[in-house]
Write a protein that holds these residues in place. Structure first.
Motif, short mmCIF file in Angstrom:
data_model
loop_
_atom_site.label_atom_id
_atom_site.label_comp_id
_atom_site.label_asym_id
_atom_site.label_seq_id
_atom_site.Cartn_x
_atom_site.Cartn_y
_atom_site.Cartn_z
N SER A 63 0.81 -1.22 0.00
CA SER A 63 0.00 0.00 0.00
C SER A 63 0.84 1.27 0.00
CB SER A 63 -0.93 0.01 1.22
OG SER A 63 -0.19 0.23 2.43
N LEU B 9 -13.32 -0.43 -4.83
CA LEU B 9 -12.84 0.42 -3.74
C LEU B 9 -11.71 1.34 -4.16
CD1 LEU B 9 -12.90 -1.97 -0.64
CD2 LEU B 9 -14.59 -0.28 -1.35
N TRP C 135 -5.49 2.42 0.57
CA TRP C 135 -6.41 1.99 1.62
C TRP C 135 -7.17 0.72 1.22
CZ3 TRP C 135 -6.73 2.33 6.50
CH2 TRP C 135 -6.18 3.44 7.18
N THR C 136 -7.37 0.50 -0.05
CA THR C 136 -7.99 -0.75 -0.49
C THR C 136 -7.12 -1.94 -0.11
OG1 THR C 136 -9.09 0.33 -2.36
CG2 THR C 136 -8.83 -2.06 -2.48
N ARG D 201 -4.84 -2.00 2.24
CA ARG D 201 -4.81 -2.11 3.70
C ARG D 201 -6.03 -2.85 4.24
NH1 ARG D 201 -3.23 4.14 3.83
NH2 ARG D 201 -1.06 3.90 3.09
N ILE D 202 -7.19 -2.55 3.67
CA ILE D 202 -8.40 -3.27 4.08
C ILE D 202 -8.26 -4.76 3.79
CG2 ILE D 202 -10.85 -3.58 3.54
CD1 ILE D 202 -11.01 -0.54 3.15
N PHE E 229 -6.21 -6.28 6.51
CA PHE E 229 -6.96 -6.52 7.74
C PHE E 229 -7.88 -7.74 7.59
CE2 PHE E 229 -6.23 -1.83 8.52
CZ PHE E 229 -5.38 -2.03 9.60
N MET E 230 -8.42 -7.96 6.39
CA MET E 230 -9.23 -9.15 6.14
C MET E 230 -8.38 -10.41 6.32
SD MET E 230 -11.67 -8.21 2.88
CE MET E 230 -12.11 -9.95 2.71
#
Length: 445
Positions: A139, A203, A211-212, A214-215, A218-219
């Motif tokens: 990212s 996204l 940020w896509t 990064r999400i 986290f998933m």
């Protein structure tokens, strides 16, 4: 599930990596019970039950992340070509994805011996940390070498640490149901390869690429915490040291030839994953919005291709089913020569995803079926994955070189390359079957 199976599963579930106590059995003396068991001869797998199916759930989440993200690289490629790395050639960008396959599968050489000696928790913990850290670094990237280091090397290493446990642990908990259980776990890759590309597509335009990703990281973290919590090996830790590359396994002709079959297949298997969208726009005249969904459509088709062939393999034989689907896949590849409409390409993507899917799910039980010593299953799988990774690395760049300039490209040569690889791989696997059982057709093998 009957009460007998539940009791068997309850007994077997106590055989965990952190459990040093041995089960007691009627008719066995106490002195015999105190003697350490030979880990090369673990108790028969429960072949079902709560703990066994919990391993399938844990493996499913790993496949969702590892193969889901690996098979989503086509969407990363599109973003890199049009924005982040638009000054680089398409073939250069493609090396990020193809080399990531190799790194993932090559690391399995090292994780196999560690898993055989019982270090499941270590592999899952370290792999999760490295994978999430790698995605976070992606990212932050801006130049080609940064993407290669973060996505190809770092994330690829993380994938390799967690991929082999997902492939190997399920086999320890099932016998006759093993192909179907593995097929269920591998369906996670199909779901992941549908969700992750759609996330990237939608996204990125709203919150941006950093940020896509990064999400997505986290998933991966959330789902991997579940996998680490539930997955167990069925034998205790074995302090015996293992060779990282045990050349003695290459004396097994059936194992070596089977690995050669998988290597040849992966020279062609993922070519359509990389080029089907381009074929749709350049040859079939599809609009870009439809072409962007072809990769998720292809991966969605592979969902049932992980389940139905694996269920059939449990009933009629692993190699028998793989050979049949190999022939169908080769014939379908050549059929693309006559498909020139957007609707035809969509239908091709769905069917190709289905018939080619067994080449991702069936090699695992085929390798274990050719390995009578269960204590080295993970080691053998790791070595075979490294060989497969070489095929995945070489195949798509070779196909790209055959294609050349896409607007005036040699699409016939690319399609023929894929079809020939499928037929050649099937012929080699047929040789393995013949060496094992002769020319008997109605034999489950």
């Amino acid at each position: 599930m009957n009460s007998k199976e539940e009791k068997h599963d309850s007994d077997s579930s106590t055989l965990r990596e952190d459990n040093n106590a041995l089960q007691t059995s009627p008719g066995v003396s106490s002195s015999e019970q105190l003697e350490p068991q030979d880990d090369a001869q673990p108790p028969p797998p429960p072949n079902g039950g709560f703990m066994a199916w919990l391993q399938v759930a844990g493996a499913w989440t790993i496949m969702f992340n590892v193969l889901g993200l690996l098979n989503s690289y086509g969407q990363f490629q599109s973003i890199y070509e049009t924005d982040l790395l638009k000054n680089e050639s398409a073939s250069t960008i493609a090396w990020i994805g193809s080399a990531q396959f190799l790194v993932c599968y090559f690391v399995c050489i090292f994780t196999g011996p560690l898993l055989d000696t019982g270090y499941l928790r270590l592999l899952l913990g370290a792999g999760t940390i490295v994978t999430v850290f790698g995605l976070m670094m992606v990212s932050l990237c801006h130049s080609y070498y940064q993407f290669f280091l973060a996505q190809t090397i770092l994330t690829g290493i993380g994938f390799g640490l967690i991929f082999l446990p997902a492939s190997s642990v399920v086999s320890q908990w099932f016998s006759t149901r093993s192909p179907f259980a593995i097929g269920i776990s591998v369906t996670g890759s199909s779901i992941g390869a549908v969700i992750y590309p759609i996330m990237l597509q939608h996204l990125t335009g709203r919150i941006g690429f950093p940020w896509t990703v990064r999400i997505m990281g986290f998933m991966v973290l959330g789902t991997m915490l579940f996998a680490a919590a539930v997955m167990r090996v069925r034998v205790g830790k074995n302090p015996q040291k293992r060779k990282v590359i045990d050349l003695g396994h290459f004396k097994d002709k059936l194992y070596v030839i089977a690995c050669l079959s998988f290597f040849v297949n992966f020279l062609g298997l993922y070519v359509f994953y990389y080029f089907i969208s381009l074929y749709a726009t350049e040859v079939a005249g599809a609009d870009r919005s439809l072409a962007n969904y072809l990769l998720p459509i292809l991966n969605a088709g592979s969902f049932f291709g992980r389940l139905i062939p694996n269920w059939l393999a449990g009933r009629y034989g692993l190699m028998n089913v793989q050979i049949i689907f190999g022939v169908i896949s080769g014939a379908l590849a050549f059929a693309l020569l006559g498909i020139k409409t957007p609707g035809g390409v969509v239908a091709f993507a769905v069917i190709y995803g289905f018939v080619s899917a067994p080449y991702v799910s069936l090699p695992i039980p085929i390798v274990t079926s050719l390995s009578p010593d269960k204590s080295v299953w993970a080691t053998r799988l790791g070595m075979s994955f490294a060989i497969i990774g070489l095929g995945a690395l070489i195949g798509s760049p070779v196909a790209g070189a055959i294609l050349g300039d896409s607007k005036n490209g040699n699409w016939t040569g690319l399609i023929v390359w894929c079809g020939v690889m499928f037929f050649t791989s099937t012929a080699i696997l047929t040789t393995v079957r013949t060496m094992k059982v002769g020319f008997k057709l109605l034999v489950k093998v």
